[in-house]
Design a protein around this motif. Structure first.
Motif, PDB file in Angstrom:
ATOM      1  N   CYS A 185      67.644 -16.301 -18.835  1.00 24.85           N
ATOM      2  CA  CYS A 185      67.621 -14.847 -19.016  1.00 24.85           C
ATOM      3  C   CYS A 185      68.677 -14.180 -18.137  1.00 24.85           C
ATOM      4  CB  CYS A 185      66.234 -14.284 -18.696  1.00 24.85           C
ATOM      5  SG  CYS A 185      64.928 -14.905 -19.780  1.00 24.85           S
ATOM      6  N   ARG A 186      69.196 -13.076 -18.617  1.00 25.22           N
ATOM      7  CA  ARG A 186      70.250 -12.360 -17.918  1.00 25.22           C
ATOM      8  C   ARG A 186      69.826 -10.918 -17.632  1.00 25.22           C
ATOM      9  NH1 ARG A 186      71.225 -16.780 -17.324  1.00 25.22           N
ATOM     10  NH2 ARG A 186      73.024 -18.025 -17.996  1.00 25.22           N
ATOM     11  N   VAL A 204      63.430 -19.007 -16.470  1.00 25.41           N
ATOM     12  CA  VAL A 204      63.932 -17.645 -16.658  1.00 25.41           C
ATOM     13  C   VAL A 204      65.272 -17.466 -15.951  1.00 25.41           C
ATOM     14  CG1 VAL A 204      63.520 -15.235 -15.982  1.00 25.41           C
ATOM     15  CG2 VAL A 204      61.721 -16.540 -17.140  1.00 25.41           C
ATOM     16  N   ARG A 205      65.399 -17.991 -14.742  1.00 26.95           N
ATOM     17  CA  ARG A 205      66.676 -17.897 -14.025  1.00 26.95           C
ATOM     18  C   ARG A 205      67.812 -18.525 -14.831  1.00 26.95           C
ATOM     19  NH1 ARG A 205      66.593 -18.287  -7.600  1.00 26.95           N
ATOM     20  NH2 ARG A 205      64.664 -17.184  -7.121  1.00 26.95           N
ATOM     21  N   SER A 244      61.487 -10.838 -20.230  1.00 31.08           N
ATOM     22  CA  SER A 244      61.660 -12.240 -19.829  1.00 31.08           C
ATOM     23  C   SER A 244      60.426 -13.062 -20.186  1.00 31.08           C
ATOM     24  CB  SER A 244      61.959 -12.339 -18.331  1.00 31.08           C
ATOM     25  OG  SER A 244      60.812 -12.082 -17.532  1.00 31.08           O
ATOM     26  N   MET A 300      69.223  -9.614 -23.096  1.00 27.12           N
ATOM     27  CA  MET A 300      69.048 -10.929 -22.476  1.00 27.12           C
ATOM     28  C   MET A 300      69.478 -12.043 -23.425  1.00 27.12           C
ATOM     29  SD  MET A 300      65.405 -10.737 -20.461  1.00 27.12           S
ATOM     30  CE  MET A 300      65.213  -9.785 -18.955  1.00 27.12           C
ATOM     31  N   TRP A 356      60.921  -7.419 -16.933  1.00 27.58           N
ATOM     32  CA  TRP A 356      60.045  -8.564 -16.669  1.00 27.58           C
ATOM     33  C   TRP A 356      59.280  -8.954 -17.930  1.00 27.58           C
ATOM     34  CZ3 TRP A 356      54.558  -8.826 -16.693  1.00 27.58           C
ATOM     35  CH2 TRP A 356      54.030 -10.039 -16.235  1.00 27.58           C
ATOM     36  N   CYS A 396      60.656 -13.926 -23.823  1.00 30.98           N
ATOM     37  CA  CYS A 396      61.564 -15.064 -24.015  1.00 30.98           C
ATOM     38  C   CYS A 396      60.852 -16.376 -23.702  1.00 30.98           C
ATOM     39  CB  CYS A 396      62.787 -14.916 -23.116  1.00 30.98           C
ATOM     40  SG  CYS A 396      63.879 -13.536 -23.499  1.00 30.98           S
ATOM     41  N   LEU A 456      65.329  -7.088 -24.019  1.00 31.09           N
ATOM     42  CA  LEU A 456      65.142  -8.402 -24.627  1.00 31.09           C
ATOM     43  C   LEU A 456      66.368  -8.803 -25.442  1.00 31.09           C
ATOM     44  CD1 LEU A 456      63.537 -10.884 -25.485  1.00 31.09           C
ATOM     45  CD2 LEU A 456      62.389  -9.473 -27.212  1.00 31.09           C
ATOM     46  N   TRP A 513      62.990 -13.194 -10.961  1.00 26.23           N
ATOM     47  CA  TRP A 513      61.753 -12.460 -10.713  1.00 26.23           C
ATOM     48  C   TRP A 513      61.638 -12.097  -9.235  1.00 26.23           C
ATOM     49  CZ3 TRP A 513      58.198 -16.404 -13.679  1.00 26.23           C
ATOM     50  CH2 TRP A 513      58.261 -16.126 -15.059  1.00 26.23           C
ATOM     51  N   GLU A 518      72.151 -13.823 -13.526  1.00 25.33           N
ATOM     52  CA  GLU A 518      70.860 -14.443 -13.804  1.00 25.33           C
ATOM     53  C   GLU A 518      69.725 -13.489 -13.437  1.00 25.33           C
ATOM     54  OE1 GLU A 518      70.121 -17.016  -9.676  1.00 25.33           O
ATOM     55  OE2 GLU A 518      70.681 -18.056 -11.522  1.00 25.33           O
ATOM     56  N   PHE A 519      68.698 -13.493 -14.263  1.00 20.81           N
ATOM     57  CA  PHE A 519      67.539 -12.633 -14.044  1.00 20.81           C
ATOM     58  C   PHE A 519      66.557 -13.384 -13.154  1.00 20.81           C
ATOM     59  CE2 PHE A 519      63.435 -10.740 -15.113  1.00 20.81           C
ATOM     60  CZ  PHE A 519      63.734  -9.386 -15.087  1.00 20.81           C
TER      61      PHE A 519
END
Length: 360
Positions: free
Chosen positions: A26-27, A22-23, A97, A169, A94, A100, A166, A40, A37-38
């Motif tokens: 995902c953004r 995810v890092r 993500s 991202m 969340w 995704c 979504l 958690w 970067e997204f």
């Protein structure tokens, strides 16, 4: 295994590779740090780690083809999950993500790692160049071969809480090479199963065109608003049957619900099924929502782990809503189960039935 603050992850899980994936992919969808970067937070990682907890010792089984085949939902301890948290804690981004990850990430069990094993995006049709090295004995992940995903809410505005972040991202990062927003749905790169597969759809009380189809994963957002009256209880149950038919899984996200409405969220919380992971931070009983000092302590408790939240802003909104609808304010911001008429559950009911299940 990673350890989040206050949570000990001492079990096999795809949460570690999921967090790293995810890092990379995902953004952050909006705000001042849009495009970064997204990452958690602690509670988000914990919920993902538990959701992707793998049954110890599981192995792929020999299928009809005579070769080993994926286990899909049978590889995991939990068939579905329920995440209960107050407004603006980050449930929507969340969940986006997670969508995704379920669509094009290492969300399915692929076996147990030996020394030197790793995950390479290039092996799964992603050109970003990212790689992940497994620890020996760590569960490995693979991409779902034919994802069919549904994002569900009571109405279009509600489903937008996940659909909007979504799509952002996707457009802001490398996922734009794998996920393609179309009119009314998102196409997943692959298209191996025809028009009914490799897609992410929005489902609402009025848009049910694909309801009943087999699905690999579903998000049921704000399930505390799903009642028999708006026919969303039936939607949620139909989706879960569709997931069972494809060896898929589901997640509910919601604010605290009104216990008088017998919502899907309430039914899930009261269920005794052992394969439902439940996360619900309920503030200490001794704190009174009616006390300004206690209310601040309640907010600090339930918003812990959401550093993007400005508690002063949340407290101001909660205080204003408290003037006209204290029950709603306490549910939405205080994360407590309060009847719509403003009274608590019958004295002792919580302690007798639910307290032991808190954030199990």
């Amino acid at each position: 295994m990673a350890a989040a603050d206050g949570f000990v992850v001492d079990f096999p899980t795809l949460g570690d590779i999921g967090d790293a994936w995810v890092r990379q992919h995902c953004r952050i969808p909006d705000g001042y740090r849009r495009g970064a970067e997204f990452v958690w937070s602690d509670w988000q990682f914990w919920c993902a780690a538990k959701y992707y907890q793998v049954r110890p010792g599981v192995r792929w089984q020999i299928g009809e083809s005579g070769s080993p085949e994926p286990l899909f939902n049978q590889a995991f301890v939990y068939r579905r999950a329920q995440i209960v948290a107050p407004q603006k804690t980050g449930k929507g981004p969340w969940a986006a993500s997670m969508a995704c990850l379920e669509a094009v990430g290492p969300s399915q069990f692929y076996g147990w790692a030996d020394s030197g094993d790793g995950y390479a995006c290039s092996d799964w049709s992603c050109g970003c160049g990212w790689e992940y090295e497994y620890q020996p004995g760590e569960p490995m992940g693979m991409r779902h071969a034919s994802p069919v995903i549904q994002l569900t809410a009571n109405n279009e505005d509600q489903v937008g809480n996940v659909y909007r972040p979504l799509t952002a991202m996707i457009k802001l990062g490398p996922l734009s090479d794998l996920l393609f927003p179309r009119e009314g749905f998102i196409r997943v790169a692959g298209e191996t199963g025809g028009d009914d597969f490799d897609r992410i759809d929005a489902v609402t009380s009025s848009a049910r065109g694909r309801l009943g189809n087999p699905i690999s994963w579903a998000l049921q957002d704000e399930s505390g608003l799903y009642t028999k009256g708006n026919k969303m209880v039936a939607v949620a149950e139909t989706q879960r049957r569709g997931a069972a038919g494809m060896n898929g899984r589901t997640i509910e996200t919601t604010n605290a619900w009104d216990p008088s409405e017998n919502s899907t969220a309430q039914r899930t919380w009261e269920s005794q099924a052992p394969d439902i992971f439940k996360f619900f931070r309920i503030p200490p009983k001794g704190l009174s929502w009616g006390s300004k000092r206690d209310r601040r302590k309640i907010l600090e408790y339930v918003y812990d782990g959401s550093p993007w939240v400005n508690l002063d802003s949340i407290e101001a909104e909660a205080t204003e809503l408290n003037e006209t609808d204290p029950a709603q304010a306490e549910r939405f911001f205080g994360n407590r189960l309060v009847y719509g008429r403003g009274s608590w559950l019958r004295d002792g009911l919580w302690e007798d039935r639910y307290a032991a299940d808190l954030a199990s």
